[in-house]
Design a protein around this motif. Structure first.
Motif, mmCIF file in Angstrom:
data_model
loop_
_atom_site.group_PDB
_atom_site.id
_atom_site.type_symbol
_atom_site.label_atom_id
_atom_site.label_comp_id
_atom_site.label_asym_id
_atom_site.label_seq_id
_atom_site.Cartn_x
_atom_site.Cartn_y
_atom_site.Cartn_z
ATOM 1 N N GLU A 1 0.891 -0.854 -0.191
ATOM 2 C CA GLU A 1 -0.250 0.393 -0.110
ATOM 3 C C GLU A 1 1.033 1.013 0.080
ATOM 4 O O GLU A 1 1.398 1.688 1.549
ATOM 5 C CB GLU A 1 -1.144 0.053 1.157
ATOM 6 N N LYS B 1 -7.806 8.403 6.001
ATOM 7 C CA LYS B 1 -7.169 7.526 5.501
ATOM 8 C C LYS B 1 -6.163 7.675 4.481
ATOM 9 O O LYS B 1 -5.765 7.019 4.031
ATOM 10 C CB LYS B 1 -8.389 6.749 4.877
ATOM 11 N N ASP C 1 -8.707 -4.295 5.066
ATOM 12 C CA ASP C 1 -7.573 -2.984 5.533
ATOM 13 C C ASP C 1 -6.911 -3.445 7.284
ATOM 14 O O ASP C 1 -7.803 -2.878 8.621
ATOM 15 C CB ASP C 1 -8.443 -1.935 5.106
ATOM 16 N N HIS D 1 -9.565 2.169 -0.555
ATOM 17 C CA HIS D 1 -10.832 3.579 0.313
ATOM 18 C C HIS D 1 -10.697 4.656 -0.598
ATOM 19 O O HIS D 1 -10.385 5.850 0.307
ATOM 20 C CB HIS D 1 -10.225 3.447 1.697
ATOM 21 N N HIS E 1 -3.123 6.504 -0.463
ATOM 22 C CA HIS E 1 -2.845 5.667 -0.833
ATOM 23 C C HIS E 1 -2.956 4.237 -1.663
ATOM 24 O O HIS E 1 -4.526 4.792 -2.623
ATOM 25 C CB HIS E 1 -3.736 5.006 0.475
HETATM 26 ZN ZN LIG Z 1 -4.837 2.907 3.457
#
Ligand SMILES: [Zn+2]
Ligand SMILES: [Zn+2]
Length: 216
Positions: free
Chosen positions: A65, A112, A159, A106, A72
């Protein structure tokens, strides 16, 4: 679809600075949840995923990731690490050069490091279900819209950063148990996302263990 594999495509291990999942727990919980495999996607490092894949017979998809400048991005089936802090486009190009697929993980989740509207048609798939994303339903709807607009494959992963979180979401993939076949099937949209959010009780246990780890 005939030979469907059930795979959690987004799991962090102790090789991520913020995860509690040991290689043993990874395989233990994945089997317990009836998964056929997991993708190990640690933050900005690939070495753990490669090491774990080499040490178990369980199906592990090596991934990473990446913290790109725009958010991300998950690269699956890459065999070389990709540096963080490149642009979204450079990051996706590098994943493709290495023979991997790029997933917008996501994309709509707050807090995030998400891509938001920076997902482009260069991506191979959109993670429409991320079990850790809050607010969950909003994040699913946001990601669904992007996947539909760009006509990309829809995938799911938890995740997970704590063993018992593994498997609350998974992707059903029409492929053989070979990493190459699996990523090719995703690229061709021969997959479907399933699952829901991580239950609050499991989430709280993880938080408590995380705090305990910091202090003892
Ligand atoms: Zn992430
Ligand atoms: Zn993650």
């Amino acid at each position: 679809m005939e030979n469907l594999l059930k795979i959690d495509l987004h799991v962090h291990t102790v090789y991520s600075y913020d995860s509690l999942i040991t290689p043993y727990e990874l395989v233990f919980y994945a089997k317990k949840r009836g998964l056929d495999g997991v993708a190990v996607t640690d933050h900005d490092r690939l070495d753990g995923a490669i090491k774990i894949a080499g040490e178990t017979d369980f199906l592990i998809i090596p991934g990473i990731e990446i913290t790109s400048l725009g958010g991300h991005i998950i690269g699956l089936n890459v065999h070389e690490s990709i540096p963080p802090n490149l642009s979204v486009e450079e990051t996706v190009d590098k994943i493709h050069e290495l023979g991997g697929i790029a997933i917008a993980c996501h994309p709509g989740a707050p807090f995030k490091g998400s891509l938001k509207n920076r997902v482009t048609s260069k991506f191979d798939a959109v993670e429409v279900i991320n079990s850790s994303a809050i607010p969950f339903n909003h994040c699913v709807k946001y990601a669904e819209k992007i996947a539909e607009k760009l006509g990309k494959a829809r995938v799911a992963g938890t995740d997970a950063h704590y063993g018992p979180e593994i498997g609350y979401a998974y992707t059903l993939i029409d492929a053989n148990e070979k990493v190459e076949d699996i990523v090719e099937a995703i690229r061709k949209k021969k997959c479907r996302p399933f699952g829901g959010p991580i239950p609050l009780t499991v989430r709280l246990k993880r938080e408590l263990l995380g705090v305990a780890k910091k202090f003892f």
